[in-house]
Design an enzyme around this catalytic site. Structure first.
Site, PDB file in Angstrom:
ATOM      1  CG  ASN A   9       8.696   3.582   4.259  1.00 29.67           C
ATOM      2  OD1 ASN A   9       9.777   3.288   3.962  1.00 29.67           O
ATOM      3  ND2 ASN A   9       7.714   2.879   4.525  1.00 29.67           N
ATOM      4  CE  LYS A  11       6.151   1.227   1.648  1.00 28.65           C
ATOM      5  NZ  LYS A  11       4.996   0.290   1.652  1.00 28.65           N
ATOM      6  CG  HIS A  96       6.081   0.386   7.812  1.00 31.17           C
ATOM      7  ND1 HIS A  96       5.575  -0.672   6.896  1.00 31.17           N
ATOM      8  CD2 HIS A  96       5.868   1.533   7.038  1.00 31.17           C
ATOM      9  CE1 HIS A  96       5.046  -0.234   6.014  1.00 31.17           C
ATOM     10  NE2 HIS A  96       5.264   0.941   6.213  1.00 31.17           N
ATOM     11  CD  GLU A  98       5.801  -2.429   3.694  1.00 33.72           C
ATOM     12  OE1 GLU A  98       7.010  -1.864   3.701  1.00 33.72           O
ATOM     13  OE2 GLU A  98       4.865  -1.876   2.768  1.00 33.72           O
ATOM     14  CD  GLU A 168       2.070   3.781   7.225  1.00 33.85           C
ATOM     15  OE1 GLU A 168       2.136   4.469   6.432  1.00 33.85           O
ATOM     16  OE2 GLU A 168       2.843   2.945   7.668  1.00 33.85           O
ATOM     17  N   GLY A 174      -0.094   0.203   0.063  1.00 29.10           N
ATOM     18  CA  GLY A 174       0.374  -0.289  -1.221  1.00 29.10           C
ATOM     19  C   GLY A 174      -0.702  -0.855  -2.045  1.00 29.10           C
ATOM     20  CB  SER A 214      -3.221   4.095  -0.981  1.00 30.07           C
ATOM     21  OG  SER A 214      -2.972   2.641  -0.992  1.00 30.07           O
TER      22      SER A 214
HETATM   23  C1  PEP Z   1       3.883   3.202   3.822  1.00 38.21           C
HETATM   24  O1  PEP Z   1       4.540   2.132   3.312  1.00 38.21           O
HETATM   25  O2  PEP Z   1       3.987   3.600   4.730  1.00 38.21           O
HETATM   26  C2  PEP Z   1       2.917   3.298   2.845  1.00 38.21           C
HETATM   27  C3  PEP Z   1       1.741   4.221   3.377  1.00 38.21           C
HETATM   28  O3  PEP Z   1       2.876   3.082   1.537  1.00 38.21           O
HETATM   29  P1  PEP Z   1       1.791   3.421   0.471  1.00 38.21           P
HETATM   30  O4  PEP Z   1       1.688   4.957   0.424  1.00 38.21           O
HETATM   31  O5  PEP Z   1       2.560   2.957  -0.932  1.00 38.21           O
HETATM   32  O6  PEP Z   1       0.588   2.853   0.688  1.00 38.21           O
END
Ligand code: PEP
Length: 251
Positions: A9, A11, A96, A98, A168, A174, A214
């Protein structure tokens, strides 16, 4: 056999030139990835078509990061499912964290987006996950159950073949903080059980459930070794070709 998936992803990162460089690096090392790992990248809307063109000779799939629930109309700034399909996109990430937190997408809105996507045979990566407060109050399973019940579980059993779920935990996205492999396994097993209870165990056994939060080369192997974890939705680490491919090689 469930499909193993590693999806990046991206973003709101990568302009066109940066994406072309990144795709070039990924394509150069593609031979290192086992054929049974399904790779996917989710660029910004403006980069979807060039990504599709660049990847059409490969087995890397392209996903959009979002779409609008209506077919068309006066929705300035939005993108419809047909627009995505028109540029070759067959996958979309919905829900997601966000989108849920920054853009206030509710479970009810996501249910509409799910319907629109499935009606047009789009594959969905449906994201769920609890915030830190819910985890600390041991309400994480309850929160994820509600997200699934209100956003996804209204679909017909036959449509589940077009659905992948991504767990998630918001506190791990992040932040550099990863759920332990045990925490990921616990939730993935719970999600599979919820699907079995709502639909049946055949569907639950077939659906791929990805972990996101992460994930990096250093922790992917341990997380992917858990029996109900079928891959990852990767944010930050997917912006580096070496890291993305190392994660894809972590099964
Ligand atoms: C994501 O945005 O779906 C995500 C898992 O981000 P990160 O791997 O940076 O934590």
């Amino acid at each position: 056999m469930r499909t193993k998936i590693v999806a990046g992803n991206w973003k709101m990162n990568c302009d066109l030139a940066e994406m072309e460089d990144l795709l070039g690096e990924i394509k150069n090392q593609l031979d290192s990835v086992s054929n049974d790992v399904h790779l996917m990248v989710a660029p910004s809307f403006t980069n979807l078509y060039p990504a599709f063109q660049s990847l059409r000779e490969t087995n890397i799939h392209v996903a959009a990061q979002n779409m609008h629930q209506e077919q068309n109309g006066a929705f300035t700034g939005e993108v419809s499912v047909e627009m995505l399909k028109g540029v070759g996109v067959k996958n979309v990430i919905l829900g997601h964290s966000e989108r849920r937190s920054i853009f206030h997408e509710t479970n009810a809105l996501l249910a509409e987006k799910v319907n629109t996507a499935l009606a047009k045979k789009m594959n969905i990566i449906f994201c769920v996950g609890e915030e830190l407060k819910s985890r600390k109050e041991a309400k994480h399973i309850e929160v994820v159950k509600e997200q699934l019940e209100k956003g996804l579980f209204h679909i017909k059993a036959e449509n589940f073949k077009n659905v992948v779920i991504a767990y998630e935990p918001v506190w791990a996205i992040g932040t550099g903080e990863t759920a332990t492999p045990e925490q990921a396994q616990e939730m993935h097993a719970e999600i599979r059980k919820m699907i079995a209870d709502q639909y049946n165990s055949a569907i639950a056994d077939e659906v791929s459930i990805l972990y996101g939060g992460s994930v990096k080369p250093a922790n992917a192997k341990e997380i992917f070794s858990k029996k109900d974890v079928d891959g990852g939705l990767i944010g930050g680490a997917s912006l580096k070709a070496d890291d993305f491919l190392a994660i894809a090689n972590s099964f």
